[in-house]
Enzyme design. Structure first.
Site, PDB file in Angstrom:
ATOM      1  N   ASP A  63       0.899  -1.206  -0.078  1.00  4.29           N
ATOM      2  CA  ASP A  63       0.045  -0.075   0.107  1.00  4.29           C
ATOM      3  C   ASP A  63       1.050   1.065   0.051  1.00  4.29           C
ATOM      4  O   ASP A  63       2.212   1.111   0.209  1.00  4.29           O
ATOM      5  CB  ASP A  63      -0.779  -0.032   1.259  1.00  4.29           C
ATOM      6  N   ASP A  65      -0.270   5.209   1.019  1.00  6.05           N
ATOM      7  CA  ASP A  65      -0.392   6.043   2.032  1.00  6.05           C
ATOM      8  C   ASP A  65      -0.337   5.552   3.292  1.00  6.05           C
ATOM      9  O   ASP A  65      -1.190   4.544   3.496  1.00  6.05           O
ATOM     10  CB  ASP A  65      -1.925   6.896   1.632  1.00  6.05           C
ATOM     11  N   LYS A 227      -9.551  -3.672  -2.999  1.00  9.40           N
ATOM     12  CA  LYS A 227      -8.429  -3.548  -3.423  1.00  9.40           C
ATOM     13  C   LYS A 227      -8.519  -5.189  -4.000  1.00  9.40           C
ATOM     14  O   LYS A 227      -7.607  -5.423  -4.939  1.00  9.40           O
ATOM     15  CB  LYS A 227      -7.243  -3.530  -2.377  1.00  9.40           C
TER      16      LYS A 227
HETATM   17  P1  TMP Z   1      -3.741   4.226   0.056  1.00  4.67           P
HETATM   18  O1  TMP Z   1      -4.397   2.979  -0.290  1.00  4.67           O
HETATM   19  O2  TMP Z   1      -2.545   4.394  -0.553  1.00  4.67           O
HETATM   20  O3  TMP Z   1      -3.519   4.129   1.693  1.00  4.67           O
HETATM   21  O4  TMP Z   1      -4.637   5.304   0.110  1.00  4.67           O
HETATM   22  C1  TMP Z   1      -5.861   5.543   0.674  1.00  4.67           C
HETATM   23  C2  TMP Z   1      -5.906   6.615   1.953  1.00  4.67           C
HETATM   24  O5  TMP Z   1      -6.130   7.886   1.482  1.00  4.67           O
HETATM   25  C3  TMP Z   1      -6.884   6.035   2.693  1.00  4.67           C
HETATM   26  O6  TMP Z   1      -6.382   5.630   4.108  1.00  4.67           O
HETATM   27  C4  TMP Z   1      -7.701   7.407   3.106  1.00  4.67           C
HETATM   28  C5  TMP Z   1      -6.971   8.532   2.328  1.00  4.67           C
HETATM   29  N1  TMP Z   1      -7.643   9.761   1.855  1.00  4.67           N
HETATM   30  C6  TMP Z   1      -7.332  11.065   2.380  1.00  4.67           C
HETATM   31  O7  TMP Z   1      -6.444  11.210   2.781  1.00  4.67           O
HETATM   32  N2  TMP Z   1      -8.048  11.939   1.619  1.00  4.67           N
HETATM   33  C7  TMP Z   1      -9.123  11.713   1.052  1.00  4.67           C
HETATM   34  O8  TMP Z   1      -9.734  12.721   0.406  1.00  4.67           O
HETATM   35  C8  TMP Z   1      -9.496  10.400   0.467  1.00  4.67           C
HETATM   36  C9  TMP Z   1     -10.395  10.209  -0.150  1.00  4.67           C
HETATM   37  C10 TMP Z   1      -8.739   9.219   1.044  1.00  4.67           C
HETATM   38 MG    MG Z   2      -2.879   3.185   3.730  1.00  6.73          MG
END
Ligand code: TMP
Ligand code: MG
Length: 317
Positions: A63, A65, A227
């Site tokens: 992943d 974030d 996912k």
């Molecule tokens: P990831 O799959 O790379 O972890 O990305 C998803 C993350 O993004 C999830 O944990 C929530 C975050 N997110 C935000 O921070 N701001 C937003 O506006 C959205 C839609 C998701």
């Molecule tokens: Mg994440």
């Protein structure tokens, strides 16, 4: 016959104990108090099997974030790829306010330990859809993304360089599977000089018109709890990953566990979960779901140590 059983059993058990003990000395990072494992012996056996299979059989699925990127630094939250877009270069104040309201509403739902993934799913679709609509209204210009990333305070976890470089050196494919914004994600890893040729990204990509203005998002929406669909329809088709049945999976959400659903059986799967937030409430579910859980660990120390172990020949490890 019967009296021979204890005789056989004791040496086998002690050999096994010594064998398992080896991992403890070879991967001391796993003994840190921030590391939780429900089944230590299963982790050790999987690590041994993955080491025997070697780098040629390995793929890493991660992943982005709050997994490859940090959750916080010096007490402040580090922006996710969506939040990096919160820059006046790209969006206006009203859009910032609306995106923050959505974050404040839906993020607590995303990490709520009392709701099931099925309950969360439609709400996540709602969150992502509303945010993407807001972003499209802003007519974001592609040429400004790099500057927004530079100004954002985006940070990868400490030790990220070793992680990306080691995988590239050993020609191990790294699949980054993110519900974030692909164009921003790519820019973050490019600016950190780790967008090596072995890195593949599956994410939500922006669709720009011929003048470079955002007009839509491409393909099927990826959010935290679908996912598995991307894993079966997109990741399973990647030629570079085919036949690599040793999988190291890194994530920070329970939804990330489905990122390896496209990998053919039989497979060796070792899952590592970063538990960043709501630790006490979510500890039990994480320990039941991930093989290794890292509590408020902003580093790549454990993934790096695991990787070094797996990609070193058994006698050199
Ligand atoms: P990831 O799959 O790379 O972890 O990305 C998803 C993350 O993004 C999830 O944990 C929530 C975050 N997110 C935000 O921070 N701001 C937003 O506006 C959205 C839609 C998701
Ligand atoms: Mg994440």
């Amino acid at each position: 016959m019967i009296h021979q059983i204890p005789w056989v059993y004791v040496p086998v058990r002690s050999v096994l104990a010594t064998w398992l003990q080896l991992i403890k000395t070879e991967i001391p990072e796993l003994a840190k108090c921030s590391v939780l494992m429900k089944q230590r012996s299963k982790v050790e056996e999987t690590l041994r099997a993955m080491q025997r299979a070697g780098a040629g059989s390995l793929q890493v699925i991660s992943d982005f974030d709050m997994t490859l990127s940090r959750f916080a630094h010096n007490g402040r939250r580090v922006p996710t790829t969506h939040n990096i877009l919160d820059n006046r270069l790209l969006i206006n104040e009203d859009c910032t306010r609306k995106m923050r309201e959505l974050l404040d509403t839906y993020y607590p739902i995303e990490i709520d330990a009392s709701r099931t993934a099925e309950e969360k799913l439609p709400l996540m679709v709602e969150w992502w859809t509303r945010v993407h609509e807001l972003l499209i209204q802003q007519r974001i210009r592609r040429e400004l993304l790099a500057q927004a990333v530079q100004e954002s305070g985006a940070m990868l976890r400490e030790g990220y360089q070793h992680f990306f470089d080691r995988l590239a050196e050993r020609q191990v494919p790294l699949l980054i599977f993110s519900a974030g914004v692909g164009d921003v994600l790519e820019e973050v890893i490019r600016q950190n000089r780790v967008f090596h040729p072995n890195v593949h990204v599956i994410s939500n990509y922006m669709d720009f018109d011929c003048t470079g203005v955002l007009q839509a998002f491409k393909g099927r929406l990826i959010h935290t709890f679908n996912k598995h669909e991307g894993a079966l329809s997109l990741a399973a088709g990647l030629r570079e990953l085919r036949g690599r049945r040793s999988v190291l999976l890194l994530g920070d959400s329970l939804g990330d566990l489905t990122m390896a659903d496209g990998v053919e059986e039989p497979r060796q799967l070792l899952t590592v979960g970063f538990l960043n937030d709501q630790v006490e409430e979510r500890k039990e579910s994480y320990v039941n779901a991930f093989d290794i859980v890292l509590i408020r660990d902003e580093t790549m120390d454990v993934p790096n140590a695991v990787l070094n172990f797996i990609t070193s020949p058994p006698d050199a490890a």
